[in-house]
Scaffold this motif. Structure first.
Motif, short mmCIF file in Angstrom:
data_model
loop_
_atom_site.label_atom_id
_atom_site.label_comp_id
_atom_site.label_asym_id
_atom_site.label_seq_id
_atom_site.Cartn_x
_atom_site.Cartn_y
_atom_site.Cartn_z
N GLY A 135 -4.30 81.07 -37.24
CA GLY A 135 -3.02 80.48 -36.86
C GLY A 135 -3.15 79.02 -36.48
N GLU A 136 -4.23 78.68 -35.77
CA GLU A 136 -4.46 77.28 -35.41
C GLU A 136 -4.62 76.41 -36.65
OE1 GLU A 136 -8.17 74.68 -33.76
OE2 GLU A 136 -7.94 76.73 -33.00
N SER A 137 -5.43 76.88 -37.61
CA SER A 137 -5.63 76.10 -38.84
C SER A 137 -4.34 75.95 -39.63
CB SER A 137 -6.70 76.77 -39.71
OG SER A 137 -7.96 76.69 -39.10
N LEU A 138 -3.54 77.03 -39.69
CA LEU A 138 -2.28 76.94 -40.43
C LEU A 138 -1.30 75.98 -39.76
CD1 LEU A 138 -1.70 80.68 -41.45
CD2 LEU A 138 -2.55 78.79 -42.86
N LEU A 139 -1.32 75.95 -38.42
CA LEU A 139 -0.46 75.01 -37.71
C LEU A 139 -0.86 73.57 -38.00
CD1 LEU A 139 1.81 74.48 -35.69
CD2 LEU A 139 0.12 74.68 -33.84
N ARG A 190 -3.55 77.49 -29.14
CA ARG A 190 -3.32 76.22 -28.47
C ARG A 190 -4.61 75.61 -27.94
NH1 ARG A 190 1.18 78.90 -26.10
NH2 ARG A 190 -0.02 79.09 -24.17
N SER A 191 -5.56 76.46 -27.57
CA SER A 191 -6.80 75.93 -26.99
C SER A 191 -7.58 75.10 -27.99
CB SER A 191 -7.67 77.09 -26.49
OG SER A 191 -8.21 77.81 -27.59
N GLY A 192 -7.42 75.41 -29.26
CA GLY A 192 -8.13 74.64 -30.28
C GLY A 192 -7.62 73.23 -30.44
N GLY A 215 -12.20 68.86 -26.36
CA GLY A 215 -13.19 68.30 -27.29
C GLY A 215 -12.88 68.55 -28.74
N ASN A 216 -11.95 69.48 -29.06
CA ASN A 216 -11.66 69.78 -30.46
C ASN A 216 -10.55 68.91 -31.04
OD1 ASN A 216 -13.47 72.03 -30.87
ND2 ASN A 216 -12.15 73.18 -29.47
N ARG A 217 -10.01 68.00 -30.23
CA ARG A 217 -8.86 67.21 -30.69
C ARG A 217 -9.22 66.32 -31.88
NH1 ARG A 217 -6.11 64.50 -25.87
NH2 ARG A 217 -5.82 66.72 -25.43
N ALA A 218 -10.41 65.72 -31.85
CA ALA A 218 -10.79 64.82 -32.94
C ALA A 218 -10.89 65.56 -34.27
CB ALA A 218 -12.12 64.14 -32.62
N SER A 219 -11.53 66.74 -34.25
CA SER A 219 -11.64 67.49 -35.51
C SER A 219 -10.30 68.03 -35.96
CB SER A 219 -12.65 68.63 -35.35
OG SER A 219 -12.26 69.50 -34.30
N ALA A 220 -9.41 68.34 -35.00
CA ALA A 220 -8.07 68.79 -35.37
C ALA A 220 -7.31 67.67 -36.07
CB ALA A 220 -7.31 69.26 -34.13
#
Length: 773
Positions: free
Chosen positions: A315-319, A9-11, A15-20
């Motif tokens: 897991g973050e990337s797969l989500l 969830r932290s990802g 600041g990581n929201r734009a890249s997500a």
């Protein structure tokens, strides 16, 4: 498990929201391409098969005399048949042109074999003599709706009827690819329209050639073994009184001819979409992890294990990928019906097809790429010394030193030097980004080549087997010699040839053959190997027939054209798309005494098909039907538009990846940028260094993608032209302006993406950049 979930969830915060969001966008665009491409490729065939089932499975259409057809109804191959249906040969006027038509009475059994399917309006009322149901494809093409009136001509006698409905009929493929168009009336109306009271005297069915002036009808059959339709057609085609047989597999292929063209091209473009998706998703995932190196090191200092960090990052990337796949699947599913080509107006736009398998397949594809792309850099990031990461120590390799020496030789300014250095010191990430953009460049080149190839096919109809400008259809009582003399004197006509079609058998398989009359020099077919057709006993064949029967130039074959046995020597093969190129031509002298079905006339330099058709109508009078050649054969214009859209989609995926990579790279270097700002770097220099990196990636992509695109163009275009029957070797190069602009355009696109990615950081204060977390 809770620790891993917190890490994942932290990802998605801060600041990581734009890249997500960028990762979700890239996954969604890649999924749109995959889902839309495969949906379009597969939606035409199932739609045709569905209406085939609704129409009672019309496996075979037999044309002949009513007495012969009545006897055939008891054939052991038939599971069920329609009643023997007489029909009237006619012409329907649309604007200045007339179209061949076949008018039949409504079937007595509305649930019988081969029944027409009502699409709009209603059937004519009992005893209604002025009402007609029109072919749905013709109605859509010509803009005719229920309530409109149409002019019908039978044996020179005009009649005006009111269209009360439209229907789909499967006894032949759809207008304008095939004619005659089919019309349906009440039996009382058919009796009133017949040339003589109490009788129906008509021409034979499609692809059969003219017959005697006797009653002719059709019989539609459902076979006990549908897979043997060709063999049954070959057997019945030799019966006395049978003038033509049309098996469903041939009709289905004709209906799907445009779909086949588009499907073959989508198969090639699917490669680009998948490659772009692979490079894009892998590059984006790698860039995101590199931008989070400090965060990973801080998590290790508070007790997170290497396994927890790797599992949480994957897991973050797969989500993120799952969200992107779901969004892309919805968009691709909604987009697919609008990309349908090949079925004209007969079936209308396909409805939405919800395909869970395409969702699962896309999820597996993107998930596998994301998982692999995240796992490798995550393991590397999690195993780096924490102290080195927290103090931003440079990587322990000799690469930066080699890069510095290279940049010293180039003597660049500080902004350009730093921008190029950031690309060279991250070779893995830069290679993935450039590869994705190179795929897009190759796709644009291939798309431009496909467009040029299809434009050439439209401009030179002989390349698709139509070396004429106007088609003249005559009544069976017309004297061929007299008509030939009148054709030669038509203003604007430079030459003509005649044709007579026959359903032909070779072994137990059937195909179309065509007897060519007139001056052989006027039949300007493009012979790709061998020589043109000149004398009796010779034949030229389409490339599709050459492949189907494994024939070669110089072979001798014995076929049966209708009920006439012919022994022919193949002297060449030529470009032909009708029936997928499965067509055989021989000289009309081998059918002595048989009048032609039609005459095909060419115009002189500067003439147009429309002007020639008008001159022929004036010259020949109302006893003939004249058609100007279609300027867009087989809807190739629609095809080129769709292919451009697919190329743009691949480009959009790759540009989104470029922007995401440059954005995450800028965020990764934010603290370094802050240090540079404190020692005098200006906003303009900050933007220049990012633009330099983007331009370098664009330059590499253009240099690599351009030759790859040209190579793939020839491979894929040959597969397409082979698939439609025209044969290999028809590929056209893209416009030179496109080739010349490719590399500069990719450089400019990379530079603009770099500027946009760094625009926000360039205006952030140096103190904020140094504290950037």
């Amino acid at each position: 498990m809770s620790a891993i979930l917190r890490l994942a969830r932290s990802g998605l915060r801060g600041g990581n929201r734009a890249s997500a969001i960028a990762t979700v966008l890239v996954a969604a665009l890649a999924t749109v391409g995959v889902v839309a491409g495969f949906s379009v490729r597969g939606q035409g065939g199932p739609e045709v098969d569905r209406i085939y089932q609704q129409a009672g499975r019309p496996d075979l259409v037999v044309y002949g005399t009513p007495q012969t057809l009545e006897g055939l109804r008891r054939d052991e191959a038939f599971a069920e048949t329609s009643p023997v249906t007489p029909f009237v040969d006619a012409a329907v006027t649309f604007g200045p042109d007339s179209v061949d038509a076949r008018i039949a009475a409504l079937p007595a059994d509305p649930a019988g074999v081969g029944r027409p399917l009502l699409r709009s309006g209603a059937w004519p009322g009992p005893g209604a003599t002025g009402e007609v149901v029109l072919d749905q494809a013709a109605a859509t093409e010509e803009g005719v709706r229920p309530g409109d009136q149409v002019r019908i001509t039978i044996d020179g006698r005009p009649a005006t009827m009111t269209v009360v409905g439209t229907a789909v009929d499967l006894t032949d493929c759809f207008y304008p690819d095939c004619d005659p168009i089919r019309l349906f009336v009440d039996p009382a109306a058919l009796a009133a329209l017949a040339p003589a009271p109490g009788s129906v005297t008509v021409a034979p069915g499609p692809a059969t050639g003219p017959g005697p002036t006797t009653q002719t009808a059709l019989l539609i059959a459902r076979l006990t073994e549908p897979d043997r339709a060709d063999a049954v057609a070959a057997r019945l085609g030799t019966r006395n009184g049978v003038v033509g047989v049309q098996p469903w597999p041939d009709t289905r292929d004709d209906i799907l001819v445009r779909d086949r063209i588009f499907g073959a091209s989508l198969a090639g473009f699917g490669v680009f979409v998948l490659l772009a998706a692979a490079f894009v998703v892998a590059g984006t995932a790698t860039a995101r992890l590199l931008a989070r190196r400090r965060e990973i090191a801080l998590l290790q200092t508070v007790g997170y294990t290497t396994r927890q960090i790797i599992t949480g990052l994957v897991g973050e990337s797969l989500l993120l990928g799952a969200v992107g796949v779901l969004v892309g699947w919805v968009i691709g599913t909604l987009l697919a019906p609008f990309l349908q080509v090949g079925l004209g107006g007969a079936l209308g736009r396909p409805g939405l097809r919800i395909e869970p398998l395409s969702l699962l397949g896309s999820a597996a594809l993107v998930g596998a790429i994301l998982g692999a792309a995240t796992l490798i850099p995550a393991r590397r990031a999690a195993r780096q010394p924490v102290s080195d990461v927290l103090r931003d120590a440079p990587p322990r390799t000799a690469a930066p030193a080699r890069v510095a020496r290279l940049l010293d030789r180039l003597r660049l300014g500080p902004a350009y030097r730093y921008g190029l250095g950031t690309v060279l010191t991250r070779p893995g990430r830069s290679a993935l980004t450039a590869a994705a953009l190179a795929v897009a460049v190759a796709a644009i080149v291939v798309g431009g080549g496909f467009t040029a190839t299809m434009d050439r096919l439209v401009a030179e109809p002989a390349r698709v087997g139509d070396p004429y400008d106007a088609l003249v259809v005559v009544d069976h009582g017309t004297d061929p010699a007299a008509l030939a003399g009148r054709l030669a004197g038509t203003p604007g006509a430079s030459g003509w040839y005649s044709q007579t079609d026959r359903r032909t058998t070779l072994g137990d398989q059937t195909f179309l053959s065509r007897a060519i009359g007139g001056d052989p020099a006027d039949a300007g077919f493009i012979v790709r190997e061998g020589r043109p057709l000149r004398a009796a006993g010779e034949a030229i064949v389409g490339y599709g027939l050459l492949r189907r029967f494994n024939l070669q130039v110089g072979d001798t074959v014995t076929v049966r054209a209708g009920d006439t046995p012919l022994t022919l020597t193949i002297v060449g093969w030529y470009s032909e798309t009708e029936d997928g190129g499965e067509l055989l031509m021989y000289r009309a002298e081998m059918l002595p005494g048989v009048p032609p079905d039609a005459y095909l006339v060419s115009t002189g330099p500067g003439g147009t098909p429309e002007a020639l058709a008008a001159a022929l109508r004036d010259r020949l009078g109302p006893d003939v039907t004249v058609h100007a050649r279609e300027s867009d054969p087989d809807g190739l214009g629609m095809f080129t538009v769709a292919m451009r859209l697919l190329a743009v989609l691949v480009l959009a995926v790759s540009l989104a990846n470029l922007a995401a990579t440059l954005l995450t790279g800028s965020r990764e270097r934010s603290r370094t940028l802050g240090v540079l700002r404190t020692v005098g770097f200006t906003v303009r220099q900050t933007l220049a260094q990012s633009a330099t990196g983007g331009a370098a990636l664009g330059l590499a992509a253009g240099i690599v993608g351009l030759p790859i695109g040209l190579l793939l163009l020839h491979v894929l275009a040959n597969q397409v032209t082979i698939g439609i029957g025209a044969g290999p070797g028809l590929t056209e190069q893209p416009a030179w302006s496109l080739l010349a602009a490719t590399v500069p355009a990719t450089v400019l696109a990379g530079a603009l993406a770099g500027v946009l990615a760094t625009h926000r950081l360039s205006r952030t204060s140096a103190s904020a950049l140094v504290r950037w977390e």
